[in-house]
Design a protein around this motif. Sequence first.
Motif, mmCIF file in Angstrom:
data_model
loop_
_atom_site.group_PDB
_atom_site.id
_atom_site.type_symbol
_atom_site.label_atom_id
_atom_site.label_comp_id
_atom_site.label_asym_id
_atom_site.label_seq_id
_atom_site.Cartn_x
_atom_site.Cartn_y
_atom_site.Cartn_z
ATOM 1 N N GLU A 377 0.822 -1.205 0.000
ATOM 2 C CA GLU A 377 0.000 0.000 0.000
ATOM 3 C C GLU A 377 0.857 1.256 0.000
ATOM 4 O O GLU A 377 0.506 2.260 -0.637
ATOM 5 N N ALA A 378 1.974 1.240 0.713
ATOM 6 C CA ALA A 378 2.853 2.412 0.751
ATOM 7 C C ALA A 378 3.370 2.736 -0.650
ATOM 8 O O ALA A 378 3.398 3.906 -1.061
ATOM 9 N N TYR A 379 3.777 1.708 -1.407
ATOM 10 C CA TYR A 379 4.240 1.928 -2.785
ATOM 11 C C TYR A 379 3.123 2.487 -3.653
ATOM 12 O O TYR A 379 3.348 3.381 -4.481
ATOM 13 N N LEU A 380 1.908 1.987 -3.466
ATOM 14 C CA LEU A 380 0.783 2.428 -4.292
ATOM 15 C C LEU A 380 0.321 3.827 -3.900
ATOM 16 O O LEU A 380 -0.005 4.644 -4.774
ATOM 17 N N ASN A 381 0.288 4.126 -2.610
ATOM 18 C CA ASN A 381 -0.031 5.487 -2.176
ATOM 19 C C ASN A 381 0.991 6.472 -2.718
ATOM 20 O O ASN A 381 0.645 7.568 -3.183
ATOM 21 N N TYR A 382 2.257 6.074 -2.654
ATOM 22 C CA TYR A 382 3.338 6.952 -3.124
ATOM 23 C C TYR A 382 3.219 7.203 -4.625
ATOM 24 O O TYR A 382 3.311 8.350 -5.081
ATOM 25 N N ALA A 383 2.986 6.155 -5.392
ATOM 26 C CA ALA A 383 2.884 6.306 -6.850
ATOM 27 C C ALA A 383 1.724 7.216 -7.225
ATOM 28 O O ALA A 383 1.864 8.123 -8.056
ATOM 29 N N GLU A 384 0.562 6.987 -6.628
ATOM 30 C CA GLU A 384 -0.607 7.806 -6.976
ATOM 31 C C GLU A 384 -0.396 9.265 -6.572
ATOM 32 O O GLU A 384 -0.732 10.186 -7.338
ATOM 33 N N ALA A 385 0.153 9.478 -5.388
ATOM 34 C CA ALA A 385 0.394 10.849 -4.937
ATOM 35 C C ALA A 385 1.401 11.561 -5.833
ATOM 36 O O ALA A 385 1.236 12.756 -6.140
ATOM 37 N N CYS A 386 2.433 10.849 -6.271
ATOM 38 C CA CYS A 386 3.428 11.453 -7.166
ATOM 39 C C CYS A 386 2.802 11.896 -8.483
ATOM 40 O O CYS A 386 3.227 12.892 -9.081
ATOM 41 N N GLU A 433 -5.196 0.739 -11.543
ATOM 42 C CA GLU A 433 -5.420 -0.685 -11.826
ATOM 43 C C GLU A 433 -4.458 -1.555 -11.028
ATOM 44 O O GLU A 433 -4.815 -2.646 -10.562
ATOM 45 N N GLU A 434 -3.229 -1.076 -10.861
ATOM 46 C CA GLU A 434 -2.255 -1.818 -10.056
ATOM 47 C C GLU A 434 -2.710 -1.896 -8.601
ATOM 48 O O GLU A 434 -2.544 -2.937 -7.949
ATOM 49 N N ARG A 435 -3.282 -0.837 -8.121
ATOM 50 C CA ARG A 435 -3.831 -0.834 -6.764
ATOM 51 C C ARG A 435 -4.927 -1.885 -6.639
ATOM 52 O O ARG A 435 -4.998 -2.617 -5.644
ATOM 53 N N ARG A 436 -5.763 -1.996 -7.642
ATOM 54 C CA ARG A 436 -6.846 -2.980 -7.633
ATOM 55 C C ARG A 436 -6.293 -4.395 -7.694
ATOM 56 O O ARG A 436 -6.770 -5.293 -6.991
ATOM 57 N N ARG A 437 -5.275 -4.611 -8.515
ATOM 58 C CA ARG A 437 -4.666 -5.945 -8.615
ATOM 59 C C ARG A 437 -4.058 -6.380 -7.287
ATOM 60 O O ARG A 437 -4.215 -7.518 -6.855
ATOM 61 N N GLU A 438 -3.334 -5.469 -6.675
ATOM 62 C CA GLU A 438 -2.566 -5.824 -5.473
ATOM 63 C C GLU A 438 -3.423 -5.910 -4.218
ATOM 64 O O GLU A 438 -3.208 -6.776 -3.375
ATOM 65 N N LEU A 439 -4.376 -5.018 -4.049
ATOM 66 C CA LEU A 439 -5.107 -4.905 -2.784
ATOM 67 C C LEU A 439 -6.493 -5.526 -2.825
ATOM 68 O O LEU A 439 -7.310 -5.268 -1.930
ATOM 69 N N CYS A 440 -6.761 -6.363 -3.812
ATOM 70 C CA CYS A 440 -8.097 -6.948 -3.934
ATOM 71 C C CYS A 440 -8.478 -7.727 -2.674
ATOM 72 O O CYS A 440 -7.659 -8.384 -2.049
ATOM 73 N N PHE A 441 -9.742 -7.613 -2.287
ATOM 74 C CA PHE A 441 -10.346 -8.335 -1.165
ATOM 75 C C PHE A 441 -9.648 -8.060 0.171
ATOM 76 O O PHE A 441 -9.526 -8.931 1.016
ATOM 77 N N GLU A 442 -9.184 -6.825 0.332
ATOM 78 C CA GLU A 442 -8.628 -6.378 1.610
ATOM 79 C C GLU A 442 -9.407 -5.207 2.188
ATOM 80 O O GLU A 442 -8.973 -4.594 3.159
ATOM 81 N N GLY A 443 -10.552 -4.866 1.588
ATOM 82 C CA GLY A 443 -11.359 -3.770 2.086
ATOM 83 C C GLY A 443 -11.056 -2.427 1.457
ATOM 84 O O GLY A 443 -11.638 -1.411 1.865
ATOM 85 N N HIS A 444 -10.168 -2.382 0.454
ATOM 86 C CA HIS A 444 -9.799 -1.117 -0.178
ATOM 87 C C HIS A 444 -10.714 -0.719 -1.332
ATOM 88 O O HIS A 444 -10.957 0.471 -1.550
ATOM 89 N N ARG A 445 -11.171 -1.682 -2.110
ATOM 90 C CA ARG A 445 -11.798 -1.359 -3.390
ATOM 91 C C ARG A 445 -13.044 -0.487 -3.236
ATOM 92 O O ARG A 445 -13.234 0.460 -3.987
ATOM 93 N N TRP A 446 -13.923 -0.821 -2.291
ATOM 94 C CA TRP A 446 -15.138 -0.038 -2.105
ATOM 95 C C TRP A 446 -14.800 1.419 -1.785
ATOM 96 O O TRP A 446 -15.395 2.352 -2.346
ATOM 97 N N MET A 447 -13.818 1.638 -0.915
ATOM 98 C CA MET A 447 -13.427 2.998 -0.566
ATOM 99 C C MET A 447 -12.760 3.699 -1.743
ATOM 100 O O MET A 447 -12.933 4.910 -1.948
ATOM 101 N N ASP A 448 -11.979 2.951 -2.542
ATOM 102 C CA ASP A 448 -11.366 3.554 -3.727
ATOM 103 C C ASP A 448 -12.423 3.960 -4.750
ATOM 104 O O ASP A 448 -12.312 5.015 -5.385
ATOM 105 N N LEU A 449 -13.442 3.137 -4.934
ATOM 106 C CA LEU A 449 -14.531 3.503 -5.838
ATOM 107 C C LEU A 449 -15.201 4.794 -5.369
ATOM 108 O O LEU A 449 -15.536 5.672 -6.186
#
Length: 507
Positions: A377-386, A433-449
């Motif tokens: 998640e840290a890598y994905l948060n960092y990439a999106e924020a950048c 899409e990378e965030r969706r691939r990596e964090l699937c079924f961990e409770g992130h997707r609904w909040m990301d949507l």
Amino acid sequence: MKRILLIILSTITLCSCGDFLEPKSQHEFVPETVEVINEMLLGSAYLSDINVGCMGMSDFLSDDVSTLNTYSFESSLGSNESKLQYLEPIFGWNYDAQIVKDNNVFDNTYKNLYKKIMGCNAALDYVDDCSGTDNERAFAKGQALFLRSFYYFMLVNFYAPPYASAPDALGVPLRLESTLEDYELTRNTVKDVYERIITDLTTAENLFLSLPITTQRNKNFKVSLPVIQLIKSRVLLYMERWDEAAVYAKKVITDWDFSLYDLNSFIQSSSEPYYSNFTTFQCPETIWAWGLPSDFLSNGCKVLYSTLSASKGSYVWTTPSESLLSLYTTDDLRKANYILTESRTHTNLVCRGKIRVSNKVAVTTSEVFGHAIRLPEAYLNYAEACLLKPEKDEEQALWALEKLRKSKFKEGSVYEVPADKRTGEALLQFCREERRRELCFEGHRWMDLRRQGMPSFSRTFDVGTGETTSYTLQKNDPAYTFPIPSASMDANPALIQNEISGDHQSL
């Protein structure tokens, strides 16, 4: 009134913990040491003994799930028939259905999170009056502040509109002290709640920075500085404070000794046919673990797992959506590791969380933790924020994405971001899409949507009879926000209910 609350909390927490302080009278318990406060936190503030069902159920509501299915070894659905009666309206986002209300689908999350917030507040109200060292006091206060902020973050993302689109909308009530006095709490705005979350996280961070490094980085279930920093990066990302989100995500990546889990190292054997467990501290990615596996087995989310070893009867499972499955390429090991193959019936794919699970024996739910906050998640948060900060940095975003992807692809395969997706809007879309691939079924997707525009999508309800029903969630649908539980509305007339969504059945 606070003292009465301490009796309640301490009775639950301290009665089996040995020789603790005795109440000054049968009506009063006042903690006298920080050690007692820390023991109280374990039982009354950490999520180790109650379910937070919406964390699992939110995956069930998202576009990562396409179809609800049943399979029967007998002529009827058996025990699943009654289960399906309340699963269908949840699957179709019909939260106002009476059967959904009767099963308390949304009530337990709301009630249990406020119960834990009360435990945090009690610790904060008393800790400064307790004996102990400055470090002991800072550690206790830092834990309580982080946990309170984390619970408010979940509440405001389940029971209020997203910050990005409606910061001035009604959020959830902020209760910041442990009094049990009866008074009506109104709903603070979404912005108010987020600002309190940031305030608590910042204070918790500063308290942990004052501690020895050995206390800052706890390799167990207790709060640590890296999890404070990672959740702070997540909250700042949701608030679209991109520069700050990038700073905090990068701290987690560079300042600590976590490492990405190379999926090439995991070998699934026939004698131990379990999928890898990402909610244990033996996993090098796990920064913090919390909650129970049963979060995925209560109410609507119990369909995320099936007792696949059954030789008779019937079971229910959810199929990962084609929009999710299509994101994985042939050399991406995450599809095989993050999504369960139901081997007994050959080709069925079953949604799974990241707990230990098998496709040959009954689902394993005996692990201590059901959820994990992980380094990816840290890598994905960092990439999106950048990519979204005023002075965007595509080079750093590519670095973060490719560092993550290298650990999840077959050795020797091409893991780099494709040439036509290395810049501009295409790179941002690839990052999400990378965030969706990596964090699937961990409770992130609904909040990301929710934070990415609340798009429309459809799913199919299938009970195995040949008849199916399609449901569509509309763009910006009110169902992206859960209703305040009826019991809470009845107990507090000052609360205002969220807008109730209409029928989602597709014609």
